[in-house]
Motif scaffolding. Sequence first.
Motif, PDB file in Angstrom:
ATOM      1  N   VAL A 255       0.859  -1.185   0.000  1.00 48.92           N
ATOM      2  CA  VAL A 255       0.000   0.000   0.000  1.00 48.92           C
ATOM      3  C   VAL A 255       0.896   1.236   0.000  1.00 48.92           C
ATOM      4  N   VAL A 256       0.604   2.158  -0.916  1.00 50.53           N
ATOM      5  CA  VAL A 256       1.406   3.383  -1.038  1.00 50.53           C
ATOM      6  C   VAL A 256       0.530   4.589  -0.738  1.00 50.53           C
ATOM      7  N   GLU A 257       1.020   5.464   0.141  1.00 46.90           N
ATOM      8  CA  GLU A 257       0.356   6.731   0.439  1.00 46.90           C
ATOM      9  C   GLU A 257       1.326   7.855   0.071  1.00 46.90           C
ATOM     10  N   MET A 258       0.973   8.581  -0.964  1.00 49.43           N
ATOM     11  CA  MET A 258       1.868   9.612  -1.486  1.00 49.43           C
ATOM     12  C   MET A 258       1.256  10.998  -1.308  1.00 49.43           C
ATOM     13  N   ASP A 259       1.935  11.840  -0.558  1.00 52.80           N
ATOM     14  CA  ASP A 259       1.543  13.241  -0.444  1.00 52.80           C
ATOM     15  C   ASP A 259       1.789  13.913  -1.800  1.00 52.80           C
ATOM     16  N   PRO A 260       0.744  14.497  -2.415  1.00 56.75           N
ATOM     17  CA  PRO A 260       0.958  15.132  -3.728  1.00 56.75           C
ATOM     18  C   PRO A 260       2.083  16.150  -3.721  1.00 56.75           C
ATOM     19  N   ARG A 261       2.333  16.817  -2.584  1.00 59.56           N
ATOM     20  CA  ARG A 261       3.404  17.804  -2.518  1.00 59.56           C
ATOM     21  C   ARG A 261       4.784  17.164  -2.535  1.00 59.56           C
ATOM     22  N   ALA A 262       4.834  15.845  -2.248  1.00 59.88           N
ATOM     23  CA  ALA A 262       6.133  15.164  -2.202  1.00 59.88           C
ATOM     24  C   ALA A 262       6.463  14.444  -3.497  1.00 59.88           C
ATOM     25  N   SER A 263       5.482  14.278  -4.372  1.00 56.95           N
ATOM     26  CA  SER A 263       5.690  13.435  -5.551  1.00 56.95           C
ATOM     27  C   SER A 263       6.777  13.957  -6.479  1.00 56.95           C
ATOM     28  N   ALA A 264       6.937  15.275  -6.551  1.00 56.42           N
ATOM     29  CA  ALA A 264       7.920  15.856  -7.482  1.00 56.42           C
ATOM     30  C   ALA A 264       9.276  16.112  -6.846  1.00 56.42           C
ATOM     31  N   VAL A 265       9.439  15.787  -5.575  1.00 56.86           N
ATOM     32  CA  VAL A 265      10.712  16.031  -4.898  1.00 56.86           C
ATOM     33  C   VAL A 265      11.799  15.156  -5.526  1.00 56.86           C
ATOM     34  N   PRO A 266      12.921  15.723  -5.978  1.00 55.12           N
ATOM     35  CA  PRO A 266      13.981  14.896  -6.576  1.00 55.12           C
ATOM     36  C   PRO A 266      14.752  14.114  -5.516  1.00 55.12           C
ATOM     37  N   VAL A 267      14.932  12.829  -5.751  1.00 51.67           N
ATOM     38  CA  VAL A 267      15.685  11.962  -4.844  1.00 51.67           C
ATOM     39  C   VAL A 267      16.627  11.093  -5.673  1.00 51.67           C
ATOM     40  N   THR A 352       5.047  -3.732  14.770  1.00 53.10           N
ATOM     41  CA  THR A 352       5.400  -3.214  13.441  1.00 53.10           C
ATOM     42  C   THR A 352       6.847  -2.730  13.424  1.00 53.10           C
ATOM     43  N   VAL A 353       7.526  -3.034  12.339  1.00 55.39           N
ATOM     44  CA  VAL A 353       8.881  -2.515  12.104  1.00 55.39           C
ATOM     45  C   VAL A 353       8.757  -1.289  11.203  1.00 55.39           C
ATOM     46  N   VAL A 354       9.363  -0.194  11.640  1.00 55.40           N
ATOM     47  CA  VAL A 354       9.239   1.070  10.916  1.00 55.40           C
ATOM     48  C   VAL A 354      10.627   1.557  10.498  1.00 55.40           C
ATOM     49  N   ALA A 355      10.791   1.773   9.195  1.00 57.15           N
ATOM     50  CA  ALA A 355      12.002   2.411   8.660  1.00 57.15           C
ATOM     51  C   ALA A 355      11.630   3.832   8.259  1.00 57.15           C
ATOM     52  N   ARG A 356      12.265   4.809   8.907  1.00 51.48           N
ATOM     53  CA  ARG A 356      11.966   6.224   8.620  1.00 51.48           C
ATOM     54  C   ARG A 356      13.172   6.866   7.959  1.00 51.48           C
ATOM     55  N   LEU A 357      12.876   7.555   6.876  1.00 53.06           N
ATOM     56  CA  LEU A 357      13.928   8.259   6.131  1.00 53.06           C
ATOM     57  C   LEU A 357      13.500   9.706   5.940  1.00 53.06           C
ATOM     58  N   VAL A 358      14.360  10.634   6.399  1.00 54.00           N
ATOM     59  CA  VAL A 358      14.101  12.063   6.229  1.00 54.00           C
ATOM     60  C   VAL A 358      15.243  12.641   5.404  1.00 54.00           C
ATOM     61  N   LEU A 359      14.888  13.314   4.309  1.00 52.72           N
ATOM     62  CA  LEU A 359      15.867  13.940   3.425  1.00 52.72           C
ATOM     63  C   LEU A 359      15.649  15.451   3.440  1.00 52.72           C
ATOM     64  N   LYS A 360      16.731  16.193   3.670  1.00 48.92           N
ATOM     65  CA  LYS A 360      16.646  17.638   3.757  1.00 48.92           C
ATOM     66  C   LYS A 360      17.483  18.277   2.659  1.00 48.92           C
ATOM     67  N   GLY A 361      16.891  19.205   1.958  1.00 47.81           N
ATOM     68  CA  GLY A 361      17.625  19.920   0.919  1.00 47.81           C
ATOM     69  C   GLY A 361      17.758  19.105  -0.360  1.00 47.81           C
ATOM     70  N   THR A 362      18.686  19.532  -1.183  1.00 46.33           N
ATOM     71  CA  THR A 362      18.911  18.906  -2.489  1.00 46.33           C
ATOM     72  C   THR A 362      20.074  17.942  -2.415  1.00 46.33           C
ATOM     73  N   ALA A 363      19.950  16.817  -3.094  1.00 49.62           N
ATOM     74  CA  ALA A 363      21.021  15.816  -3.096  1.00 49.62           C
ATOM     75  C   ALA A 363      22.276  16.370  -3.755  1.00 49.62           C
ATOM     76  N   CYS A 364      23.415  16.072  -3.148  1.00 49.54           N
ATOM     77  CA  CYS A 364      24.690  16.415  -3.782  1.00 49.54           C
ATOM     78  C   CYS A 364      24.889  15.527  -5.005  1.00 49.54           C
ATOM     79  N   PHE A 365      25.722  15.995  -5.929  1.00 51.46           N
ATOM     80  CA  PHE A 365      26.033  15.239  -7.150  1.00 51.46           C
ATOM     81  C   PHE A 365      24.773  14.952  -7.955  1.00 51.46           C
ATOM     82  N   ALA A 366      23.812  15.895  -7.873  1.00 48.51           N
ATOM     83  CA  ALA A 366      22.585  15.747  -8.644  1.00 48.51           C
ATOM     84  C   ALA A 366      22.711  16.396 -10.013  1.00 48.51           C
TER      85      ALA A 366
END
Length: 366
Positions: A255-267, A352-366
């Motif tokens: 099951v995927v829950e995607m915030d529309p504001r996050a969909s375009a974030v470059p990763v 439940t096992v929870v893996a949380r990932l928080v990314l701040k700013g723009t990726a280096c070497f992008a």
Amino acid sequence: MTEVFAALADRGPAAAAADDAAPPARSFWRAHTAGWIFIALFGLASRMATFNDLALALTITLIVDPIGFGLTALAHKTILARPLHRPAVIVGLVVLCSILGGLLQMAIVNVVKDGLFAGLDRGSMARADAIPVIYYTAVFLGWSLAYFWIRADVEARSERARRSEAQAAAIRAELQRLRLQLDPHFLFNALNTVAVEIPDNPEAALEMTHRIAAYLRYSLDPQTRPVCPLSEEIEAVRAYVRIQELRFEDRLRCVVEMDPRASAVPVPHLIVQGLVENAVKHGLRTCIGPLEIRIAARRLDDDAVAIEVTNPGRLVPRTDDRPAVGLANTRRRLELHYPGRHELTLIQEGETVVARLVLKGTACFA
């Protein structure tokens, strides 16, 4: 004068990359000309105060300072621009040339005073030969000191730029190696799954093959696009999970829950893949009953995005000291792409096992 020459020194990596368009020689001549304009203006004011005669001060300035400009330019071409294999010899030559230059300028000043302004009374200060010698020798020595200081600063900046570029190239190579490490790891497992399903469930094996092809198309993107929208990363994860769903049938769903504001974030490509693969592998091992993988992505603010991968089961510590390949790979890539700007946690919350990932700013070497 030193501030004027700083224009020559202010060359970072970006400026170094533009050397073909603006060679260092051009920067030198701009700084050299500006420096001597300053010296000429200062000299004019000093001569006015000394001689109290505008015509004499202006005449000496227009004759002597251009000669000083030429002498320092000649020094740059013949002595100062050479490699400093023998610094003591260079320093000695600079001091000697500065004294000779001071004597030459003194002689020129005396010729101007005695030849063009012989009838004027200029006082004992104007007649003292030591004054112009000391003044012009100090000018040449000061110019040489500024030249060496700026040259050393420029060389240090260039060395730092080269070192920085080498480090960046090494990091890019490591990121490429880490990404290539993920591809065979995933494909090995996926192709084994297809091989198992072919005899008994050829239709599922065919869909798995299509899913693998879709994943391969996605994995080729990093050759031209180091990053991608988060929505594309999630779609690639779906392809992987769908292969596992076909393999384990009713035991697994996603099951995927995607915030529309996050969909375009470059990763970075495959940054979520390791977390989901870890959840599937360990979740099937420790979960009793159906395994539901939940992927939630939301925008925290304009500068951060949070991704959670949850699955029922238990967080079982490894019996050896080596971390899981996928998880260790992900952590290292995060350190390189988001140094000091990421959080990755793997915790147990109830059942439940929870893996949380928080990314701040723009990726280096992008």
